[in-house]
Design an enzyme around this catalytic site. Structure first.
Site: not given
Length: 156
Positions: A68, A70-71, A83
């Site tokens: 995994y 996280k962003e 973005k």
């Protein structure tokens, strides 16, 4: 060690329509639904799709180099249609990267088409330089093509 890599996909849809998908949580929903062989789940940890939103991407076992990451949405410029998304936990950071940023840009071509451009910028510790081989634009090319198919299906 610093590196950068990018790729582009032409989309036969107006930039404003494409940006609507890329600037929101719609892109994550398209990825979660369209890449079930790779992505197990994408969770919104916090936020509503605006700057500061954190997503947790969980990968299917044995498919990715890590389980995994996280962003966090660091910047969303609606005027320039850019973005920036930064990995803030797990994934690349666990294998020696000090910084891993994905920049998504929607570039006007004409009234009815645009170019989606993804760029990866990264810094990796010298001791882990061999892990720079984990950086590939290919997954983002898949995402951009998947998004284009989704957008074209909705606009036609």
């Amino acid at each position: 060690m610093f590196g950068t890599i990018s790729g582009e996909v032409e989309v036969n849809a107006p930039a404003s329509v494409v940006w609507e998908v890329y600037s929101s949580l719609q892109l994550a929903a398209i990825v979660e639904k369209g890449l079930t062989d790779v992505v197990e789940k994408i969770e919104v940890v916090e936020g509503d799709g605006s700057v500061g939103t954190v997503l947790k991407l969980l990968f299917r076992p044995g498919v990715a180099a890590f389980p995994y990451y996280k962003e966090k949405f660091m910047m969303i410029d609606h005027e320039k249609r850019v973005k920036d998304v930064m990995v803030v936990e797990g994934g690349y950071l666990d294998v020696g990267f000090e910084r891993y940023l994905i920049r998504l840009e929607i570039i006007d071509k004409d009234e009815k088409s645009c170019i989606t451009k993804s760029t990866i910028e990264y810094d990796i510790k010298e001791d882990y330089a061999a892990n720079a081989s984990l950086v590939s634009i290919d997954p983002l090319m898949v995402v951009m093509n998947l998004a284009a198919i989704h957008i074209l299906a909705k606009t036609n």
